[in-house]
Design a protein around this motif. Structure first.
Motif, short mmCIF file in Angstrom:
data_model
loop_
_atom_site.label_atom_id
_atom_site.label_comp_id
_atom_site.label_asym_id
_atom_site.label_seq_id
_atom_site.Cartn_x
_atom_site.Cartn_y
_atom_site.Cartn_z
N GLY A 63 0.82 -1.21 0.00
CA GLY A 63 0.00 0.00 0.00
C GLY A 63 0.85 1.25 0.00
O GLY A 63 1.72 1.42 0.85
N GLY A 64 0.58 2.14 -0.97
CA GLY A 64 1.39 3.34 -1.14
C GLY A 64 0.69 4.62 -0.76
O GLY A 64 0.99 5.67 -1.33
N GLY A 65 -0.21 4.57 0.22
CA GLY A 65 -0.81 5.78 0.76
C GLY A 65 0.17 6.45 1.72
O GLY A 65 1.33 6.05 1.83
N PRO A 66 -0.27 7.49 2.44
CA PRO A 66 0.63 8.17 3.37
C PRO A 66 1.27 7.24 4.39
O PRO A 66 2.45 7.40 4.72
CB PRO A 66 -0.28 9.20 4.05
CG PRO A 66 -1.34 9.49 3.02
CD PRO A 66 -1.58 8.18 2.34
N GLY A 67 0.51 6.28 4.90
CA GLY A 67 1.07 5.35 5.87
C GLY A 67 2.15 4.48 5.28
O GLY A 67 3.22 4.30 5.88
N GLY A 68 1.89 3.92 4.10
CA GLY A 68 2.89 3.09 3.46
C GLY A 68 4.14 3.86 3.11
O GLY A 68 5.27 3.39 3.31
N LEU A 69 3.96 5.07 2.59
CA LEU A 69 5.10 5.90 2.22
C LEU A 69 5.89 6.31 3.47
O LEU A 69 7.13 6.27 3.48
CB LEU A 69 4.64 7.15 1.47
CG LEU A 69 4.00 6.89 0.09
CD1 LEU A 69 3.43 8.19 -0.48
CD2 LEU A 69 5.01 6.30 -0.89
N GLY A 70 5.19 6.72 4.52
CA GLY A 70 5.87 7.10 5.75
C GLY A 70 6.65 5.93 6.33
O GLY A 70 7.77 6.10 6.83
N THR A 71 6.06 4.74 6.29
CA THR A 71 6.75 3.55 6.79
C THR A 71 7.98 3.24 5.95
O THR A 71 9.04 2.86 6.48
CB THR A 71 5.78 2.35 6.79
OG1 THR A 71 4.63 2.66 7.58
CG2 THR A 71 6.45 1.11 7.36
N ALA A 72 7.87 3.40 4.64
CA ALA A 72 9.01 3.16 3.76
C ALA A 72 10.16 4.11 4.08
O ALA A 72 11.34 3.71 4.08
CB ALA A 72 8.59 3.32 2.30
N ILE A 73 9.83 5.37 4.37
CA ILE A 73 10.87 6.34 4.73
C ILE A 73 11.55 5.91 6.03
O ILE A 73 12.78 5.88 6.13
CB ILE A 73 10.26 7.74 4.88
CG1 ILE A 73 9.72 8.24 3.55
CG2 ILE A 73 11.31 8.72 5.42
CD1 ILE A 73 8.85 9.49 3.67
N ILE A 123 9.08 -9.93 6.77
CA ILE A 123 8.09 -9.12 7.50
C ILE A 123 7.19 -8.43 6.50
O ILE A 123 7.65 -8.00 5.44
CB ILE A 123 8.79 -8.05 8.38
CG1 ILE A 123 9.71 -8.70 9.40
CG2 ILE A 123 7.76 -7.15 9.08
CD1 ILE A 123 10.58 -7.70 10.15
N VAL A 124 5.90 -8.33 6.82
CA VAL A 124 4.94 -7.63 5.96
C VAL A 124 4.27 -6.52 6.77
O VAL A 124 3.87 -6.72 7.92
CB VAL A 124 3.86 -8.59 5.41
CG1 VAL A 124 2.77 -7.82 4.67
CG2 VAL A 124 4.49 -9.63 4.49
N VAL A 125 4.17 -5.35 6.15
CA VAL A 125 3.44 -4.23 6.74
C VAL A 125 2.17 -4.03 5.92
O VAL A 125 2.24 -3.72 4.73
CB VAL A 125 4.27 -2.94 6.74
CG1 VAL A 125 3.45 -1.78 7.33
CG2 VAL A 125 5.56 -3.13 7.52
N GLY A 126 1.03 -4.26 6.53
CA GLY A 126 -0.25 -4.09 5.85
C GLY A 126 -0.69 -2.65 5.92
O GLY A 126 -1.26 -2.21 6.91
N ALA A 127 -0.41 -1.91 4.84
CA ALA A 127 -0.82 -0.51 4.74
C ALA A 127 -1.85 -0.38 3.62
O ALA A 127 -1.89 0.63 2.91
CB ALA A 127 0.40 0.37 4.46
N ASP A 128 -2.66 -1.41 3.47
CA ASP A 128 -3.56 -1.50 2.32
C ASP A 128 -4.98 -1.04 2.62
O ASP A 128 -5.93 -1.45 1.95
CB ASP A 128 -3.56 -2.92 1.73
CG ASP A 128 -3.82 -4.02 2.74
OD1 ASP A 128 -3.64 -3.78 3.95
OD2 ASP A 128 -4.21 -5.12 2.33
#
Length: 420
Positions: A13-23, A155-160
């Motif tokens: 998931g590439g919303g704000p949460g996914g992007l923030g987590t990626a950073i 590990i998986v981060v569910g930001a979907d």
């Protein structure tokens, strides 16, 4: 790190949460991070997004705050949608001269762009819609995408998002329900509305019995000769459509939106008529019960709407998701330095964030109960609206809007030291 295998992390998931987590995660040298986004290119649905103290705190930590600007919410009016009567005026203290940044309403695309600029190149994979996941005990999680490609991260981060496929896999009995609410949103140049009295002069909520209209700037006036302005029409009693699960960002006609405000003040009807045909988008809201845990399979963490399907009740969902990602990064950093397995980091993440979301659910339940009781005891509409405004909007929400996520982490570390 020579001779040591990197821990692989897949963010879905590439919303704000996914992007923030990626950073946040990409700054940890022992991780190999990949973000999988279903859309073929960066895309953000919606209109405006509210950012307050809690948002600035986490955006500073992510290094993305300088890229976000919007319209000030320093002067907010609450009105009766039928008569236009002003019921409340709030001067936001965050927007005083003592604060260099205050509460703003910004284009969602602005936030997305600011975050995208901080994600290292090559981390995001577009056109990757997750369709299936499987626990592989001792090996990771098998993720299968619509294009038949597969990966097995540790590990998986569910930001979907709200309709998370990852949450459905972890908690098969968890069900969402349509709330009966839909929001019709649009951004238009302010110049198309400026001739209508009291529409563009302040941030405003115009409250009705079965819906409300929200009006706000979303651009910094210094940046644009004709800044954009947001209109959101929220309807509380939309018919449930059997089988409807996702109704997000679909086109809506001016006639459909206008029919939701046909008994409202003429100024609101004129504003809606001023929107060019084809610009409105409809967003049906769903919600679900609180999850007891927001981790699963010893290797998956849910963040943002995937972890707490609250249907946008506090207007701060993107910030919650970014806070989740930052805390997860700190937990992984801590356990790695102590030589502990990643499972321990997920437990720390859950220990910190699950009670926070539980508090939100309790707040919603208490607010609903208060309003139901007040409605029984008071028949005068303006009095009911005033109580709703004071309770729902301006009740005790400091634990949300003034949350300092860095202090939350430091407090957690302090409790660990004291417990030893």
């Amino acid at each position: 790190m020579v001779g040591q295998a990197l821990t692989s992390v897949a963010i879905v998931g590439g919303g704000p949460g996914g992007l923030g987590t990626a950073i946040a995660l990409s700054k940890l040298p022992f991780l190999r991070v990949t973000l999988y986004e279903k859309n073929p290119e960066p895309r953000e649905a919606g209109a405006g997004i509210s950012l307050s103290t809690n948002a600035w705190k986490v955006l500073d930590l992510l290094g993305a705050s300088d890229g976000v600007k919007g319209g000030s919410k320093s002067n907010t009016h609450q009105r009766n949608a039928y008569t236009g009567k002003v019921l409340s005026v709030v001067q936001n203290p965050e927007n005083s001269e003592a604060h260099h940044r205050g509460a703003i309403r910004a284009r969602r695309t602005r936030l997305q762009s600011a975050l995208l600029a901080k994600v290292p190149e090559g981390i995001i994979k577009y056109g990757k819609k997750l369709v299936f996941l499987e626990d592989l005990p001792g090996h990771g999680v098998r993720l299968v995408f619509e294009d038949d490609s597969e990966v097995i991260p540790d590990i998986v981060v569910g930001a979907d998002g709200l309709h998370s496929i990852i949450r459905k896999a972890l908690f098969k009995d968890h069900q969402l329900h349509f709330t009966g609410n839909s929001a019709f949103r649009v951004l238009v140049p302010r110049s198309k509305l400026s001739h209508i009295p009291d529409i563009t002069s302040t941030t405003a909520w115009w409250w009705g019995e079965a819906g409300h209209v929200y009006l706000s700037d979303v651009d910094d006036e210094d940046e644009s000769a004709d800044p954009l302005f947001e209109i959101t029409v929220r309807s509380y009693r939309e018919p449930d459509i059997p089988g409807k699960t996702v109704f997000w960002g679909i086109p809506a006609t001016n006639q459909k939106v206008g029919s939701r405000v046909e008994n409202f003040d003429q100024r609101l009807k004129d504003a809606i008529r001023a929107v060019p045909e084809g610009e409105w988008r409809e967003f049906a809201t769903f919600a679900g019960p609180r999850l007891d845990k927001i981790i699963g399979w010893d290797k998956i963490a849910l963040i943002g709407d995937a972890s707490h399907p609250l249907s946008g009740a506090f207007g701060s969902g993107a910030t919650f998701a970014m806070e989740d990602g930052w805390i997860l990064a700190r937990a992984l950093e801590l356990t790695h330095s102590a030589g502990l397995p990643a499972q321990e980091a997920l437990e720390i993440f859950d220990h910190i964030r699950s009670p926070y979301y539980a508090k939100m659910y309790r707040n919603l339940d208490e607010t609903k109960a208060k309003m139901q009781q007040f409605k029984v005891e008071n028949t005068e509409f303006d009095a009911f609206l005033k109580a709703k405004i004071d309770t729902f909007l301006y009740g005790d929400k400091d634990f949300i809007h003034k949350n300092d996520i860095e202090k939350v982490w430091k407090d957690y570390l302090l409790t660990q030291v004291r417990s030893k």
